[in-house]
Design a protein around this motif. Sequence first.
Motif, short mmCIF file in Angstrom:
data_model
loop_
_atom_site.label_atom_id
_atom_site.label_comp_id
_atom_site.label_asym_id
_atom_site.label_seq_id
_atom_site.Cartn_x
_atom_site.Cartn_y
_atom_site.Cartn_z
N ALA A 23 0.84 -1.21 0.00
CA ALA A 23 0.00 0.00 0.00
C ALA A 23 0.87 1.25 0.00
O ALA A 23 0.88 2.01 0.96
CB ALA A 23 -0.94 -0.01 1.19
N GLU A 24 1.60 1.46 -1.07
CA GLU A 24 2.41 2.67 -1.17
C GLU A 24 1.53 3.89 -1.40
O GLU A 24 1.78 4.97 -0.89
CB GLU A 24 3.42 2.54 -2.30
N SER A 25 0.48 3.70 -2.21
CA SER A 25 -0.43 4.79 -2.54
C SER A 25 -1.78 4.19 -2.90
O SER A 25 -1.85 3.21 -3.64
CB SER A 25 0.12 5.59 -3.73
N VAL A 26 -2.85 4.77 -2.36
CA VAL A 26 -4.20 4.33 -2.69
C VAL A 26 -4.97 5.58 -3.08
O VAL A 26 -5.01 6.56 -2.33
CB VAL A 26 -4.89 3.62 -1.51
N ASN A 63 -14.80 10.40 4.58
CA ASN A 63 -14.10 10.63 5.84
C ASN A 63 -12.86 11.49 5.57
O ASN A 63 -11.91 11.02 4.96
CB ASN A 63 -13.70 9.30 6.47
N PRO A 64 -12.86 12.76 6.02
CA PRO A 64 -11.73 13.63 5.74
C PRO A 64 -10.44 13.20 6.45
O PRO A 64 -9.35 13.63 6.07
CB PRO A 64 -12.20 15.01 6.22
N ALA A 65 -10.55 12.35 7.46
CA ALA A 65 -9.34 11.83 8.12
C ALA A 65 -8.65 10.80 7.23
O ALA A 65 -7.46 10.54 7.39
CB ALA A 65 -9.70 11.22 9.47
N GLN A 66 -9.39 10.23 6.27
CA GLN A 66 -8.83 9.20 5.39
C GLN A 66 -8.31 9.74 4.07
O GLN A 66 -7.40 9.19 3.49
CB GLN A 66 -9.89 8.13 5.07
N PHE A 67 -8.91 10.84 3.56
CA PHE A 67 -8.60 11.29 2.21
C PHE A 67 -8.24 12.76 2.10
O PHE A 67 -8.83 13.60 2.76
CB PHE A 67 -9.81 11.06 1.28
N ASP A 68 -7.29 13.04 1.21
CA ASP A 68 -7.06 14.38 0.68
C ASP A 68 -7.78 14.39 -0.66
O ASP A 68 -7.59 13.49 -1.48
CB ASP A 68 -5.57 14.65 0.46
N ALA A 99 -5.67 8.53 -0.39
CA ALA A 99 -5.60 8.08 1.01
C ALA A 99 -4.42 8.76 1.71
O ALA A 99 -3.31 8.78 1.19
CB ALA A 99 -5.47 6.58 1.09
N LYS A 100 -4.68 9.33 2.88
CA LYS A 100 -3.63 10.01 3.64
C LYS A 100 -2.63 9.02 4.21
O LYS A 100 -1.43 9.31 4.25
CB LYS A 100 -4.26 10.82 4.78
N GLN A 101 -3.11 7.88 4.67
CA GLN A 101 -2.25 6.86 5.25
C GLN A 101 -2.64 5.50 4.66
O GLN A 101 -3.42 4.75 5.25
CB GLN A 101 -2.39 6.83 6.78
N ASP A 106 -8.12 -1.93 4.61
CA ASP A 106 -8.84 -0.74 5.04
C ASP A 106 -10.26 -0.77 4.48
O ASP A 106 -10.58 -1.58 3.61
CB ASP A 106 -8.12 0.52 4.57
N LYS A 107 -11.10 0.13 5.00
CA LYS A 107 -12.47 0.29 4.53
C LYS A 107 -12.72 1.77 4.29
O LYS A 107 -12.31 2.61 5.09
CB LYS A 107 -13.47 -0.25 5.56
N TYR A 108 -13.37 2.06 3.17
CA TYR A 108 -13.73 3.43 2.81
C TYR A 108 -15.22 3.47 2.54
O TYR A 108 -15.78 2.56 1.94
CB TYR A 108 -12.99 3.88 1.55
N SER A 109 -15.84 4.57 2.94
CA SER A 109 -17.28 4.75 2.69
C SER A 109 -17.53 6.12 2.06
O SER A 109 -16.90 7.11 2.45
CB SER A 109 -18.08 4.66 3.99
#
Length: 115
Positions: A23-26, A63-68, A99-101, A106-109
């Motif tokens: 998971a270098e970049s998502v 979720n703004p904590a998950q994504f830019d 994805a920030k991290q 992981d799960k994204y909604s």
Amino acid sequence: QRTVRLNRGKSVQIDDALKLTKAESVEQHLMTCYPAEVAKPGELVIHFAPEGAKAMDFVVRYNPAQFDVSVEKIKLENMEDKGVKRNWGDNIQRINMKAKQPKTSDKYSFKISLK
């Protein structure tokens, strides 16, 4: 694995479950021929304004904590872009959700609804 659920008259819910070996970049992408903007962290607005119909704003919540999130206009300059321009116009925008991290699991909604 993606699950899409239609909540009639209310929203569309998209849930993604990822299991990666690395998971270098998502990054997730959405494409639209209508103007889009990040209204605030966690809310992206798409200004739906079809010719001859009532204009409406759709909100994509994430979720703004998950994504830019950023929006970029796609340049349609090549010969093969003529069909896109003819059918969709010269306003194609790509919504980039990075994805920030990034994690291997992981799960994204995302929830899409009228504003």
